[in-house]
Design an enzyme around this catalytic site. Sequence first.
Site, PDB file in Angstrom:
ATOM      1  N   HIS A  84      33.384  81.692  39.919  1.00  0.00           N
ATOM      2  CA  HIS A  84      34.059  83.175  40.625  1.00  0.00           C
ATOM      3  C   HIS A  84      34.123  84.007  39.284  1.00  0.00           C
ATOM      4  CE1 HIS A  84      36.395  81.129  44.083  1.00  0.00           C
ATOM      5  NE2 HIS A  84      36.214  80.062  43.155  1.00  0.00           N
ATOM      6  N   TYR A  85      33.936  85.429  39.537  1.00  0.00           N
ATOM      7  CA  TYR A  85      34.573  86.553  38.661  1.00  0.00           C
ATOM      8  C   TYR A  85      36.097  86.877  39.235  1.00  0.00           C
ATOM      9  CZ  TYR A  85      32.453  90.161  41.699  1.00  0.00           C
ATOM     10  OH  TYR A  85      31.949  91.000  42.552  1.00  0.00           O
ATOM     11  N   THR A  86      37.041  87.002  38.313  1.00  0.00           N
ATOM     12  CA  THR A  86      38.204  87.433  38.787  1.00  0.00           C
ATOM     13  C   THR A  86      38.328  88.964  39.452  1.00  0.00           C
ATOM     14  OG1 THR A  86      38.651  88.408  36.550  1.00  0.00           O
ATOM     15  CG2 THR A  86      39.176  86.145  36.962  1.00  0.00           C
ATOM     16  N   GLU A 149      37.355  80.462  37.242  1.00  0.00           N
ATOM     17  CA  GLU A 149      37.365  81.969  37.298  1.00  0.00           C
ATOM     18  C   GLU A 149      37.139  82.596  35.810  1.00  0.00           C
ATOM     19  OE1 GLU A 149      38.140  84.152  39.653  1.00  0.00           O
ATOM     20  OE2 GLU A 149      39.102  83.022  41.450  1.00  0.00           O
ATOM     21  N   HIS A 187      31.230  81.492  44.599  1.00  0.00           N
ATOM     22  CA  HIS A 187      31.910  81.775  45.585  1.00  0.00           C
ATOM     23  C   HIS A 187      31.227  82.482  46.750  1.00  0.00           C
ATOM     24  CE1 HIS A 187      36.129  83.398  46.937  1.00  0.00           C
ATOM     25  NE2 HIS A 187      35.794  82.438  47.609  1.00  0.00           N
ATOM     26  N   ASP A 197      31.085  87.173  44.403  1.00  0.00           N
ATOM     27  CA  ASP A 197      31.180  86.801  43.150  1.00  0.00           C
ATOM     28  C   ASP A 197      30.593  85.422  42.925  1.00  0.00           C
ATOM     29  OD1 ASP A 197      33.609  85.897  44.848  1.00  0.00           O
ATOM     30  OD2 ASP A 197      34.420  84.918  43.089  1.00  0.00           O
TER      31      ASP A 197
END
Length: 278
Positions: A84-86, A149, A187, A197
């Site tokens: 993921h990216y946050t 993340e 994700h 993401d």
Amino acid sequence: MKQRLLLLLFAAAIISSCSKKLKTIPGRYAATNKVYSQHADSLSQTLLAENPAMLTDSLGSPIPSEWVGTVNFNLRKPNYVIIHYTAQDSVGQTLRTFTLVKPQVSAHYVIGKDGKVIHMLNDYMRAWHAGISKWGTISDMNSCSIGIELDNKGNEPFSTAQMNSLLILLAKLKKDYNIPTANFIGHGDIAPGRKPDPGIRFPWELLANKGFGYYSDIIIVPAPANFDSATALRLIGYDTRNLPAAIGAFKRHFVQREDSTTLTQFDLDVLFNVYKKY
Ligand SMILES: [Zn+2]
């Protein structure tokens, strides 16, 4: 000789008292670390329960059952890694989100732009990072995956330090849990149309070169005229109930040229190339 032994014992005592101190320093997250401990304790009670399944027949009469513990077992292992990216401003903001009850979200690991790895949940526990998602026939991705993340807002490149730490972490997870190459995904792959993401800028090719997930080859054979792109997407794992969303997710991961939900001839060729790996 005796003096040396005493010196060694003394040094050992200092080291052990230091490590104890490190664990008990009341830090910024002392209160939530305590909640983690208590929650983990309460879950261990679930693992220790020795009750047979209570089953009833169609008339509601109990089916005879008994508990006989086997002696051969261990813990279930994660089989997927979801990246993921946050989409948050800083690691601090992400840690705050993941240590508040209200947002109901978490991940096993958070990696900062400086490469620092924050481990937030034991790998054997179920984090809440996937949300409503589907990959192949799996509809509960949280139960079978590790969530990682990356501190990134989504519109910026990923730093080298962050990628280096990610690759080292992925190597450890792949080895520890024997995670198949295909099972390192994003994700956006498992929640097409809902989550983008880790996005079009994420270096999936770099990961694939190290054995984490797949990417298209450099030389691509054109897809045959009768190539069924929807079936190919489904066989890779995509939820194709919303086909344009699945196409968009595929392109962000495997093509990474432009963000759209239609397949060009080049996209079709890449899809044909990638699908043959599954
Ligand atoms: Zn996500």
